[in-house]
Design a protein around this motif. Structure first.
Motif, mmCIF file in Angstrom:
data_model
loop_
_atom_site.group_PDB
_atom_site.id
_atom_site.type_symbol
_atom_site.label_atom_id
_atom_site.label_comp_id
_atom_site.label_asym_id
_atom_site.label_seq_id
_atom_site.Cartn_x
_atom_site.Cartn_y
_atom_site.Cartn_z
ATOM 1 N N ASP A 1 6.310 2.379 1.438
ATOM 2 C CA ASP A 1 6.132 3.977 1.577
ATOM 3 C C ASP A 1 4.313 3.197 1.557
ATOM 4 O OD1 ASP A 1 5.419 1.329 -0.557
ATOM 5 O OD2 ASP A 1 5.018 2.297 -2.260
ATOM 6 N N HIS A 2 3.951 2.216 2.063
ATOM 7 C CA HIS A 2 2.890 2.187 2.252
ATOM 8 C C HIS A 2 3.022 2.525 4.058
ATOM 9 C CE1 HIS A 2 -1.627 0.724 2.733
ATOM 10 N NE2 HIS A 2 -0.725 0.497 3.864
ATOM 11 N N LEU A 3 3.925 1.891 4.595
ATOM 12 C CA LEU A 3 3.401 2.232 6.294
ATOM 13 C C LEU A 3 4.144 4.215 6.368
ATOM 14 C CD1 LEU A 3 5.610 -1.284 6.972
ATOM 15 C CD2 LEU A 3 3.163 -0.525 7.579
ATOM 16 N N GLN A 4 5.041 3.877 5.924
ATOM 17 C CA GLN A 4 5.538 5.574 6.128
ATOM 18 C C GLN A 4 4.369 6.536 5.773
ATOM 19 O OE1 GLN A 4 9.204 7.165 4.172
ATOM 20 N NE2 GLN A 4 10.556 4.743 4.460
ATOM 21 N N LYS A 5 3.015 6.143 4.492
ATOM 22 C CA LYS A 5 2.415 7.014 4.284
ATOM 23 C C LYS A 5 1.709 6.773 5.292
ATOM 24 C CE LYS A 5 2.566 6.395 -1.306
ATOM 25 N NZ LYS A 5 1.673 6.012 -1.989
#
Length: 273
Positions: free
Chosen positions: A226-230
């Protein structure tokens, strides 16, 4: 992490400084490289341009890279000692450690060509470009030597899964599953590797310095799907996750660290990931 005086592992295969050697990416290899770009936001254009089979120029090995290689060798040695003891005491089995391949930029393996840290079950080797430590610190915000140690321990944990027969079993299940279900199985596999990394961390407490565990937890959070996609400017898409969310990754690492027991890492039987 206090590694001064700790032995270096002999299970190192050093490919650094070599050219790309005519890297040819098959379908699987190309997908791996594309995934690296998607989940980290790193520009993979140079990798794709070098995938046509031409020789790439050797990379000069810097003093920083040499220090990272020495650090990696010592961390790998700690995993050898920890898992030898854990296999005997908790599982009643004998641990056979992996070879860790150090390389520059891109490399080939029986699992295809790729960049970044990865584990190939076909040759039972872990692969690491030590420049990834810089990416981890400068681009992803996971600073500290124990953040780097966590990355090494995570790839070794995949070898542990392979030794225990978990990895081939999951790979067979993924081949028969839908893409969404295959991703879910992969998430469970990756979270288990995070938990096993925590088991290793518990066993090297005598080498830890204040703040080390927080560095590992921060690294786990920084490389959550989730952090990397954001970070890449995308709205998180849970059905595409392959490693787990930041919360899941840090929580499962903490689970392994707090228990120190392999049995606590059964993510496949867990109702809550």
């Amino acid at each position: 992490m206090r590694l001064k005086g700790f032995r270096r592992s002999r299970n190192i295969e050093d490919r650094r400084g070599m050219g790309g050697g005519g890297l040819r990416l098959g379908g699987v290899g190309l997908l791996i490289v594309l995934a690296i770009g998607y989940f980290t936001g790193i520009d993979i254009t140079p990798l794709l341009e070098g995938a046509g089979g031409q020789q790439t120029a050797p990379r000069e090995i810097s003093a920083e890279d040499e220090a990272a290689a020495e650090f990696t060798s010592r961390v790998l040695a700690t995993t050898e000692e920890v898992w030898t003891g854990v296999f005997e005491a908790q599982l009643g089995e004998t641990y056979v450690p992996p070879v860790l391949v150090l390389y520059s930029g891109v490399t080939q393996s029986p699992c295809g060509g790729a960049s970044g840290p990865f584990y190939c079950p076909a040759d039972r080797k872990a692969y690491l470009d030590t420049e990834f430590f810089g990416t981890l610190s400068r681009e992803l915000g996971a600073k500290g030597d124990f953040a780097a140690a966590y990355v090494i321990a995570h790839e070794v944990a995949h070898h542990v899964q392979n030794e225990l027969g978990i990895l081939p079993q999951v790979n067979r299940a993924r081949q028969q599953a839908s893409p969404v279900e295959a991703n879910r199985l992969t998430v469970r596999l990756e979270l288990q590797a995070d938990c096993l990394s925590g088991v290793w961390a518990r066993s090297v407490e005598g080498l830890l310095e204040p703040g080390d565990i927080e560095e590992a937890l921060n690294a786990a959070r920084r490389i959550g799907d989730d952090h990397l996609q954001k970070r890449a400017g995308r709205v998180p898409q849970p059905h595409t996750f392959t490693h787990g969310t930041s919360e899941q990754r840090s929580r499962w690492f903490a689970t392994g660290y707090e228990s120190g027991a392999v049995r606590s890492c059964d993510t496949f039987a867990a109702d809550r990931l």
